[in-house]
Design a protein around this motif. Structure first.
Motif, PDB file in Angstrom:
ATOM      1  N   PRO A 176     -19.436 -41.727  41.714  1.00  0.00           N
ATOM      2  CA  PRO A 176     -20.324 -42.564  42.538  1.00  0.00           C
ATOM      3  C   PRO A 176     -20.317 -44.016  42.080  1.00  0.00           C
ATOM      4  O   PRO A 176     -20.483 -44.301  40.883  1.00  0.00           O
ATOM      5  CB  PRO A 176     -21.690 -41.921  42.311  1.00  0.00           C
ATOM      6  CG  PRO A 176     -21.400 -40.511  41.945  1.00  0.00           C
ATOM      7  CD  PRO A 176     -20.131 -40.543  41.171  1.00  0.00           C
ATOM      8  N   GLY A 177     -20.064 -44.907  43.007  1.00  0.00           N
ATOM      9  CA  GLY A 177     -20.081 -46.319  42.700  1.00  0.00           C
ATOM     10  C   GLY A 177     -18.864 -46.839  41.975  1.00  0.00           C
ATOM     11  O   GLY A 177     -18.835 -48.008  41.564  1.00  0.00           O
TER      12      GLY A 177
ATOM     13  N   LEU B 156     -16.351 -31.465  44.981  1.00  0.00           N
ATOM     14  CA  LEU B 156     -17.293 -32.130  44.095  1.00  0.00           C
ATOM     15  C   LEU B 156     -17.435 -31.371  42.779  1.00  0.00           C
ATOM     16  O   LEU B 156     -17.692 -30.165  42.771  1.00  0.00           O
ATOM     17  CB  LEU B 156     -18.658 -32.251  44.763  1.00  0.00           C
ATOM     18  CG  LEU B 156     -19.746 -32.960  43.973  1.00  0.00           C
ATOM     19  CD1 LEU B 156     -19.343 -34.418  43.707  1.00  0.00           C
ATOM     20  CD2 LEU B 156     -21.062 -32.903  44.729  1.00  0.00           C
ATOM     21  N   VAL B 157     -17.297 -32.104  41.697  1.00  0.00           N
ATOM     22  CA  VAL B 157     -17.525 -31.579  40.355  1.00  0.00           C
ATOM     23  C   VAL B 157     -18.728 -32.301  39.774  1.00  0.00           C
ATOM     24  O   VAL B 157     -18.730 -33.535  39.690  1.00  0.00           O
ATOM     25  CB  VAL B 157     -16.292 -31.775  39.455  1.00  0.00           C
ATOM     26  CG1 VAL B 157     -16.606 -31.395  38.019  1.00  0.00           C
ATOM     27  CG2 VAL B 157     -15.115 -30.966  39.977  1.00  0.00           C
ATOM     28  N   SER B 158     -19.730 -31.545  39.399  1.00  0.00           N
ATOM     29  CA  SER B 158     -20.936 -32.116  38.799  1.00  0.00           C
ATOM     30  C   SER B 158     -21.101 -31.546  37.395  1.00  0.00           C
ATOM     31  O   SER B 158     -21.142 -30.317  37.240  1.00  0.00           O
ATOM     32  CB  SER B 158     -22.169 -31.797  39.637  1.00  0.00           C
ATOM     33  OG  SER B 158     -22.072 -32.380  40.915  1.00  0.00           O
ATOM     34  N   VAL B 159     -21.182 -32.422  36.413  1.00  0.00           N
ATOM     35  CA  VAL B 159     -21.312 -31.995  35.025  1.00  0.00           C
ATOM     36  C   VAL B 159     -22.682 -32.439  34.527  1.00  0.00           C
ATOM     37  O   VAL B 159     -22.995 -33.630  34.516  1.00  0.00           O
ATOM     38  CB  VAL B 159     -20.210 -32.592  34.142  1.00  0.00           C
ATOM     39  CG1 VAL B 159     -20.314 -32.034  32.721  1.00  0.00           C
ATOM     40  CG2 VAL B 159     -18.834 -32.318  34.731  1.00  0.00           C
TER      41      VAL B 159
ATOM     42  N   ALA C 291     -20.378 -35.447  31.244  1.00  0.00           N
ATOM     43  CA  ALA C 291     -21.151 -35.893  32.398  1.00  0.00           C
ATOM     44  C   ALA C 291     -20.487 -37.057  33.133  1.00  0.00           C
ATOM     45  O   ALA C 291     -20.635 -37.196  34.348  1.00  0.00           O
ATOM     46  CB  ALA C 291     -22.567 -36.269  31.956  1.00  0.00           C
ATOM     47  N   ALA C 292     -19.759 -37.877  32.399  1.00  0.00           N
ATOM     48  CA  ALA C 292     -19.097 -39.028  33.020  1.00  0.00           C
ATOM     49  C   ALA C 292     -17.974 -38.616  33.965  1.00  0.00           C
ATOM     50  O   ALA C 292     -17.456 -39.444  34.716  1.00  0.00           O
ATOM     51  CB  ALA C 292     -18.535 -39.947  31.936  1.00  0.00           C
ATOM     52  N   GLU C 293     -17.612 -37.338  33.922  1.00  0.00           N
ATOM     53  CA  GLU C 293     -16.537 -36.851  34.785  1.00  0.00           C
ATOM     54  C   GLU C 293     -17.062 -36.240  36.074  1.00  0.00           C
ATOM     55  O   GLU C 293     -16.298 -35.661  36.841  1.00  0.00           O
ATOM     56  CB  GLU C 293     -15.675 -35.857  34.003  1.00  0.00           C
ATOM     57  CG  GLU C 293     -14.946 -36.562  32.854  1.00  0.00           C
ATOM     58  CD  GLU C 293     -14.103 -35.666  32.004  1.00  0.00           C
ATOM     59  OE1 GLU C 293     -14.619 -34.652  31.495  1.00  0.00           O
ATOM     60  OE2 GLU C 293     -12.921 -36.019  31.804  1.00  0.00           O
ATOM     61  N   THR C 294     -18.350 -36.409  36.303  1.00  0.00           N
ATOM     62  CA  THR C 294     -18.908 -36.041  37.597  1.00  0.00           C
ATOM     63  C   THR C 294     -18.284 -36.924  38.660  1.00  0.00           C
ATOM     64  O   THR C 294     -18.338 -38.151  38.576  1.00  0.00           O
ATOM     65  CB  THR C 294     -20.431 -36.227  37.588  1.00  0.00           C
ATOM     66  OG1 THR C 294     -21.006 -35.264  36.696  1.00  0.00           O
ATOM     67  CG2 THR C 294     -21.001 -36.062  38.975  1.00  0.00           C
ATOM     68  N   ALA C 295     -17.676 -36.294  39.656  1.00  0.00           N
ATOM     69  CA  ALA C 295     -16.937 -37.060  40.657  1.00  0.00           C
ATOM     70  C   ALA C 295     -16.478 -36.140  41.775  1.00  0.00           C
ATOM     71  O   ALA C 295     -16.533 -34.911  41.658  1.00  0.00           O
ATOM     72  CB  ALA C 295     -15.724 -37.740  40.031  1.00  0.00           C
ATOM     73  N   LEU C 296     -16.007 -36.772  42.816  1.00  0.00           N
ATOM     74  CA  LEU C 296     -15.299 -36.054  43.870  1.00  0.00           C
ATOM     75  C   LEU C 296     -13.828 -36.039  43.479  1.00  0.00           C
ATOM     76  O   LEU C 296     -13.250 -37.103  43.240  1.00  0.00           O
ATOM     77  CB  LEU C 296     -15.505 -36.763  45.206  1.00  0.00           C
ATOM     78  CG  LEU C 296     -15.150 -36.004  46.480  1.00  0.00           C
ATOM     79  CD1 LEU C 296     -15.937 -34.707  46.584  1.00  0.00           C
ATOM     80  CD2 LEU C 296     -15.407 -36.871  47.691  1.00  0.00           C
ATOM     81  N   TYR C 297     -13.270 -34.844  43.364  1.00  0.00           N
ATOM     82  CA  TYR C 297     -11.892 -34.696  42.929  1.00  0.00           C
ATOM     83  C   TYR C 297     -11.002 -34.441  44.147  1.00  0.00           C
ATOM     84  O   TYR C 297     -11.263 -33.524  44.926  1.00  0.00           O
ATOM     85  CB  TYR C 297     -11.775 -33.547  41.931  1.00  0.00           C
ATOM     86  CG  TYR C 297     -12.263 -33.921  40.550  1.00  0.00           C
ATOM     87  CD1 TYR C 297     -13.614 -34.137  40.297  1.00  0.00           C
ATOM     88  CD2 TYR C 297     -11.364 -34.083  39.503  1.00  0.00           C
ATOM     89  CE1 TYR C 297     -14.058 -34.498  39.033  1.00  0.00           C
ATOM     90  CE2 TYR C 297     -11.792 -34.444  38.238  1.00  0.00           C
ATOM     91  CZ  TYR C 297     -13.141 -34.643  38.012  1.00  0.00           C
ATOM     92  OH  TYR C 297     -13.581 -35.009  36.758  1.00  0.00           O
TER      93      TYR C 297
END
Length: 121
Positions: free
Chosen positions: A41-42, A116-119, A88-94
């Motif tokens: 995000p962002g 979507l991967v949410s950590v 957590a910083a790897e939360t992203a749309l893959y």
């Protein structure tokens, strides 16, 4: 024409693992190099990993080396991304992408819609 569909995303705790899959349609899957990218995000989309059409050559972003593994099964028209020790910083749309060039770049020929991967920390 190649259509790509990602799966395997979800919520995982920090330190956990996920395996993403990307199923491709089309009879020429083995002609394409495959890549995984992500967009948090962002932030801008960034390269994660890539594998050559034969599967014998791979590349990784420095941030994921030793933790992520890309592989492909040309008989199943599928590429995988095994992700270990997630943070957590790897939360992203893959996103999965297919391209005719090697090494891959952002100018890929086909893109999936992402998973979507949410950590959680």
């Amino acid at each position: 024409q190649v259509q790509l569909e990602e799966s395997g995303g979800g919520l995982v705790q920090a330190g956990g693992s996920l395996r993403l899959s990307c199923a491709a349609s089309g009879r020429t899957f083995s002609s394409y190099a495959m890549g995984w990218f992500r967009q948090a995000p962002g932030k801008e989309r960034e390269f994660v990993a890539a594998i050559k059409w034969s599967g014998g050559n791979t590349r990784y972003a420095d941030s994921v080396k030793g933790r992520f593994t890309i592989s492909r099964d040309n008989a199943k028209n599928t590429v995988y991304l095994q992700m270990n020790s997630l943070n957590a910083a790897e939360t992203a749309l893959y996103y999965c992408a297919a391209g005719l060039r090697w090494p891959v770049n952002y100018d890929m020929n086909y893109w999936g819609k992402g998973t979507l991967v949410s950590v959680s920390s």
